[in-house]
Design a protein around this motif. Structure first.
Motif, PDB file in Angstrom:
ATOM      1  N   ALA A 162       0.845  -1.201   0.000  1.00 54.25           N
ATOM      2  CA  ALA A 162       0.000   0.000   0.000  1.00 54.25           C
ATOM      3  C   ALA A 162       0.881   1.252   0.000  1.00 54.25           C
ATOM      4  CB  ALA A 162      -0.925  -0.011   1.210  1.00 54.25           C
ATOM      5  N   SER A 166       1.249   4.099  -2.910  1.00 50.73           N
ATOM      6  CA  SER A 166       1.050   5.502  -2.566  1.00 50.73           C
ATOM      7  C   SER A 166       2.272   6.345  -2.978  1.00 50.73           C
ATOM      8  CB  SER A 166       0.793   5.598  -1.060  1.00 50.73           C
ATOM      9  OG  SER A 166       0.649   6.928  -0.662  1.00 50.73           O
ATOM     10  N   SER A 276      -9.294  -1.653  -1.224  1.00 46.67           N
ATOM     11  CA  SER A 276     -10.146  -1.169  -0.126  1.00 46.67           C
ATOM     12  C   SER A 276      -9.370  -0.273   0.836  1.00 46.67           C
ATOM     13  CB  SER A 276     -10.722  -2.359   0.650  1.00 46.67           C
ATOM     14  OG  SER A 276      -9.680  -2.998   1.369  1.00 46.67           O
ATOM     15  N   PHE A 277      -8.059  -0.505   0.938  1.00 51.12           N
ATOM     16  CA  PHE A 277      -7.281   0.216   1.944  1.00 51.12           C
ATOM     17  C   PHE A 277      -6.836   1.603   1.480  1.00 51.12           C
ATOM     18  CE2 PHE A 277      -3.563   1.320   4.449  1.00 51.12           C
ATOM     19  CZ  PHE A 277      -4.004   1.051   5.736  1.00 51.12           C
ATOM     20  N   LEU A 278      -6.469   1.703   0.205  1.00 57.80           N
ATOM     21  CA  LEU A 278      -5.876   2.961  -0.271  1.00 57.80           C
ATOM     22  C   LEU A 278      -6.934   4.044  -0.431  1.00 57.80           C
ATOM     23  CD1 LEU A 278      -3.350   1.382  -2.762  1.00 57.80           C
ATOM     24  CD2 LEU A 278      -2.746   2.918  -0.880  1.00 57.80           C
ATOM     25  N   PRO A 279      -6.559   5.296  -0.192  1.00 60.24           N
ATOM     26  CA  PRO A 279      -7.517   6.394  -0.329  1.00 60.24           C
ATOM     27  C   PRO A 279      -7.917   6.599  -1.788  1.00 60.24           C
ATOM     28  CG  PRO A 279      -5.312   7.254   0.118  1.00 60.24           C
ATOM     29  CD  PRO A 279      -5.224   5.769   0.232  1.00 60.24           C
TER      30      PRO A 279
ATOM     31  N   GLU B 373      -6.834  -3.201  11.644  1.00 62.26           N
ATOM     32  CA  GLU B 373      -7.018  -2.773  10.264  1.00 62.26           C
ATOM     33  C   GLU B 373      -7.788  -1.470  10.158  1.00 62.26           C
ATOM     34  OE1 GLU B 373      -7.815  -5.848   7.390  1.00 62.26           O
ATOM     35  OE2 GLU B 373      -8.572  -4.377   5.953  1.00 62.26           O
ATOM     36  N   LYS B 377      -6.166   2.043   8.934  1.00 60.73           N
ATOM     37  CA  LYS B 377      -6.687   2.743   7.750  1.00 60.73           C
ATOM     38  C   LYS B 377      -6.880   4.230   8.074  1.00 60.73           C
ATOM     39  CE  LYS B 377     -10.081   2.392   4.092  1.00 60.73           C
ATOM     40  NZ  LYS B 377     -11.234   1.692   3.524  1.00 60.73           N
ATOM     41  N   PHE B 380      -3.492   5.740   8.269  1.00 56.70           N
ATOM     42  CA  PHE B 380      -2.912   5.897   6.932  1.00 56.70           C
ATOM     43  C   PHE B 380      -3.328   7.234   6.311  1.00 56.70           C
ATOM     44  CE2 PHE B 380      -2.250   4.972   2.412  1.00 56.70           C
ATOM     45  CZ  PHE B 380      -1.063   4.253   2.432  1.00 56.70           C
ATOM     46  N   GLN B 384      -0.887  10.604   5.568  1.00 54.76           N
ATOM     47  CA  GLN B 384      -0.715  11.287   4.275  1.00 54.76           C
ATOM     48  C   GLN B 384      -0.796  12.801   4.449  1.00 54.76           C
ATOM     49  OE1 GLN B 384       0.310   9.613   1.720  1.00 54.76           O
ATOM     50  NE2 GLN B 384      -0.083   7.623   2.639  1.00 54.76           N
ATOM     51  N   ARG B 387       2.539  13.954   5.669  1.00 52.93           N
ATOM     52  CA  ARG B 387       3.514  13.896   4.569  1.00 52.93           C
ATOM     53  C   ARG B 387       3.302  15.053   3.600  1.00 52.93           C
ATOM     54  NH1 ARG B 387       2.874   7.387   3.579  1.00 52.93           N
ATOM     55  NH2 ARG B 387       4.467   6.705   5.068  1.00 52.93           N
TER      56      ARG B 387
END
Lengths: 453, 453
Positions: A162, A166, A276-279, B373, B377, B380, B384, B387
Motif C-alpha cells: 500500500a 502511494s 479497499s485500503f488505499l484512499p 485494520e 486505515k 494511513f 498522508q 507527509r
C-alpha cells in the motif's frame, strides 16, 4: 587525437542535469517522507556477487574489470606472461575478479546479507545510482543509466505494498505525469497455471502473457501452443486475458475463473486489500490488470507496473514482492517488496508533454559588467552581497566592450545586468538593466541588496 | 556464498549519505551562486582518452574494462580462442578498449574538445562524480572516491582566480571549517629555477619543494643535491623556503630574491592582485606561501591548496591555472583555472571537529502505531496529511504489541508516536507522544495536521 565517447554512453550538460535532478529530487523527497533511507553501494562488486544472478544472457551483459597489469600484452612482456598463465589455467584468479553493478537489487541484497544483524527490520532503503550493461546501444537504451529503487525487507505485510503504491501515486502527481498504476498478483497467475496445465506451466504462461502488449493476443496464443499448452487450456487463458471492466467487475469475473483455487483466493484478497485500503486519490490511478505478468521470475505476490497516459512509451516503473532476497548470500528467509522508477523514460515523457517547470533551470541571474579594475572591485563586493542573499551572479571576466558583455548575458540567458562605469563609481550608484524587458533604472549601490531580481 | 565488498570500496549507509550530501549540497549551492553549471560525464571513457595523461604510474592505476566475451577462457572455448588471438597480435582491439574515469579533468577536457563550437566562453562548469583508481587501499585512501571540481576555461583573467578563491572561502565558512587557503604562482617557482640552475631545473625543484611538509628542510636539500643542484643554488632555494612573515613581508623578501627576473615579476603581480582585489573577509583566510609547489606539472600560474586548521590532515582542496586544457584532443590554446574539493577528507575533518549540524540526519519523524485494520486505515489517511505538509512519517507494518512498536521507534530515532486504538478510533482522536520528553496529549484527528512535530 579526436575526442569521442564510448558507444551507448552520454554526457549530460547543465540543462539536462538540472532536469534530471528535478526528477531525482522529487523521488528522493517522497521516499524520505515515507521513511525510506538512502543507501549507496560501490560501482564495483566482486564478480562472484553478480555472476549467475541475472541468467545466462545477463551474465554476458555484465561489464567486467580487467585485473591489474594484464592489459597491453603486445607491448609488455609481463602482461603477456600473465595472460599465458591465464590460458594455461595457472593463474587461478584469471582475467577478472570485479565487475560493474548491473542493477541495484543484487548489491542491496549483498548489503543486507553483510549487515543483517545491525539492521532494524523492516528495513526500508532507497537507492539512486547508475548501473552498467553491455547491451547493444539503441534509441532509448544506454550502457550507463540510473536506477531508482525503494525496497522494504523483513516484512510480509501488505501495508508495504500500500505504501509503495502511494509512493508511485505521490511522485507522479508531484511531477505532473498522469499515470495508470497497474497491479496484479503472481498468486493469481499461479492459480491460472494450476487451472491450465499445472504449476509447472507457470513460467511458460507468464512469459507468453508478458508479451501481450507487444505482440497481441493471436501471437500469445501461438506462443502458448508452442510452449505445449492444449487448445482448451489456451481458451481458458484467453478468457482470463479478456477480462475487462471496472476493478470490481474484473475481480468478479476473475473469481468465477480461479476463485475456487486456494492460491487464486489469496491473490484476489491481496488485490482487494489494496483497493479497499488505499484512499480514493490513489485508487483513481490504480488498475487491477490481470494481464500484467512482469518477466522476472523471482516475484511471488503483488506486482506493479506504471504507464504514462497520453504518450507512446513503455512502462516508467515496475516492481513487486519477492520471498527471499538474501538467500543467495547465506541469509535465508528475508522477504521483501520493491519498486523502481524508470528515470530515463520519465525524462522523455516530461520533455514530450512539456512538464518541466521553467524554474528548473537555474543558471546565473545577474551579470555585473566589467568596466575597469576599480569598477569591477566595487562590483565584486556588491556581487557577494547578492550571492549571500542566494542570487546567482557573475562578474564579466574582462574589461570588454558593452556589446561583448551583453552578448555573453544573452547566450547564457542571464536576466539582469548591473552596470558600474566611472560615472556610477563616482556617484555610488549602479544601473540595473532588465534584459528581457529592456528596462533600466539607476539605484544606489547601498540599495542594490534590496532591489528585486 | 559469503557476501563481501571489493577491497578499497565502501557502502554508505543512511547517516553517512546524509552527511556527505550535506557537504555536496553546500558546495553545489556555492558553485551555482558563482555562475558555474553542472556537467556529468559517463563513468567509462575510451581507453585512448585516458591513457598517457597521468604519467606511467597513473596509467597503471586506471581500471580497464575487459572487452566483452573474453572472460572465463578456462570454461569457454570462444573466449580462449579470442585470448589466443590477443596474444598472437591478431585481435587488434586487444583485451580492453574502455576504462573507468581516473579524474574529472580529462573527461572535462574531452567534453570541451567535443563541444567547443557550442560553448559560451568563458565556460564555467562544476562536476561532482566518483572516480576510480587501482591504488593500494589504505587508511583514508579508497579505490572509489568522489571528486568535486570547478573550472573556468577560455579566459586568462585573474578575476577567475579571485572568484575561485572566494568560492573556497565561502564553502568552508558555510561548513564551519576554519581553513588556510595557501596560494603561490608557478611563475615564481619558474623564476626561482632561473635563479638556481636554469628553467630546465624547474621540475626537479618543484618536486623536491612539494615534499617539504612531509620530509622537512634537510631531506629536501638532500633531494635537491641528488637531483644535481649545486650547494650555492641549494642555499638560494633554502633562503627562498625560509621566507616568513605577513603576506606583505613575504612579498617584500621575495622581491629581493627574484624581483629582477621577468617571470618572477609576473608571478608576484599575480599574488599582489589577489591580495589587493579580494575583500578582507577572504584575505583573512588567504596566505601567500612560496613553499607551495603542487605535484602536477601542467600548472602554469596561480596554484591553490587548502588546509584545515586545528586537525592533522593533508590538504582538503587544491587547484591552479593551466595553459592548455584540450590540446591533447585537437583543440589547442584553451587556457583555464580550476579548483577541487577533497570531500572524503572534509568529511573526516567535520566528524573530528563535530561540525555536522544535528539537522543533517533526517529520517522518520512520526511513527503511527498499528493497532488493527480499521485503526491503521484511519492512521494511513492522517499520515498522508502529515507527509503532504513535509513531515516524514511511517505506519508500523503490522498490528504488534506496543512494546515492539516503541522499540522500532527507538531504534530508528523517531521523535513522535501517534497512537490510534479502538477508543481513539471511536472518539475521533489520537494520542500524540513525544518520545524524547515522554510527554503525551490527546488531540482531535482533525487537528493533527496543525499539531507541532
Amino acid at each position: 587525437m579526436k575526442a569521442t565517447l564510448p558507444q551507448g554512453t552520454r554526457d549530460f550538460s547543465a540543462e539536462i542535469v538540472s532536469k534530471r535532478n528535478f526528477i531525482f529530487n522529487t523521488i528522493r523527497t517522497v521516499f524520505e517522507l515515507y521513511g525510506f533511507q538512502p543507501l549507496e553501494t560501490p560501482a564495483m562488486e566482486n564478480l562472484d556477487t553478480l555472476m549467475g544472478k541475472y541468467g545466462e544472457e545477463g551474465d554476458k551483459l555484465i561489464f567486467k574489470i580487467l585485473n591489474n597489469g594484464l592489459d597491453n600484452p603486445s607491448k609488455h612482456l609481463q602482461a603477456r606472461q600473465e595472460l599465458e598463465k591465464v590460458l594455461d589455467g595457472k593463474n587461478t584468479k584469471g582475467l577478472t575478479e570485479r565487475a560493474l553493478r548491473y542493477d541495484l537489487t543484487i548489491p542491496f541484497a549483498r548489503y543486507v546479507a553483510m549487515n543483517f544483524g545491525q539492521l532494524t527490520l523492516p528495513f526500508k532503503r532507497y537507492q539512486i545510482q547508475p548501473v552498467w550493461r553491455a547491451d547493444r546501444p539503441q534509441k532509448g537504451r544506454y550502457r550507463e543509466f540510473y536506477q531508482c529503487d525503494a525496497d522494504v525487507v523483513g516484512s510480509t505485510s501488505l501495508l508495504n505494498e500500500a505504501e509503495l503504491t502511494s509512493i508511485y501515486s505521490n511522485v507522479f502527481k508531484k511531477l505532473g505525469i498522469d499515470v495508470e498504476i497497474r497491479i496484479n498478483s503472481r498468486k493469481i497467475l499461479a492459480a491460472l497455471a494450476e487451472l491450465c496445465g499445472g504449476l509447472d506451466k507457470m513460467m511458460d504462461i507468464t512469459i507468453a502473457i508478458d508479451k501481450l502488449d507487444k505482440i497481441g493476443m493471436e501471437k500469445v496464443k501461438e506462443e502458448l501452443s508452442q510452449r505445449g499448452l492444449q487448445a482448451d487450456q489456451i481458451a481458458k487463458i484467453e478468457n482470463y486475458l479478456l477480462i475487462t471492466g471496472s476493478n470490481e467487475e474484473k475481480i468478479l469475473a476473475l473469481q468465477d475463473l480461479i476463485g475456487g483455487i486456494e492460491t487464486g483466493k489469496k491473490g484476489i484478497a491481496e488485490i482487494e486489500f489494496l483497493l479497499s485500503f488505499l484512499p480514493s486519490s490513489v485508487i483513481g490511478q490504480l488498475s487491477a490488470d490481470f494481464t500484467l505478468a512482469r518477466g522476472l521470475n523471482y516475484y511471488t505476490g503483488i506486482i506493479f507496473e506504471v504507464k504514462a497516459k497520453g504518450v507512446q512509451m513503455g512502462s516508467i516503473g515496475g516492481g513487486g514482492r519477492y520471498d527471499d532476497l538474501t538467500g543467495l548470500f547465506g541469509v535465508p528467509n528475508v522477504p521483501g517488496v520493491g519498486i523502481s522508477f524508470g528515470v530515463d523514460r520519465m525524462y522523455d515523457v516530461m520533455e514530450e508533454l512539456k512538464l518541466f517547470p521553467a524554474t528548473v533551470q537555474t543558471g546565473t541571474k545577474v551579470l555585473f559588467f566589467n568596466l575597469g579594475e576599480a569598477e569591477s572591485k566595487t562590483a565584486f563586493g556588491l556581487m557577494q552581497q547578492l550571492r549571500d542573499k542566494g542570487i546567482s551572479a557573475e562578474l564579466f571576466h574582462e574589461n570588454a566592450k558593452f556589446d561583448k558583455q551583453f552578448k555573453y548575458a544573452d547566450k547564457k540567458g542571464i536576466a539582469y545586468a548591473v552596470i558600474i562605469g566611472s560615472k556610477e563609481l563616482h556617484e555610488g550608484t549602479c544601473m540595473v538593466k532588465d534584459l528581457k524587458k529592456g528596462e533600466q533604472k539607476t539605484v544606489l549601490q547601498t540599495e542594490l541588496i534590496i532591489t528585486d531580481f
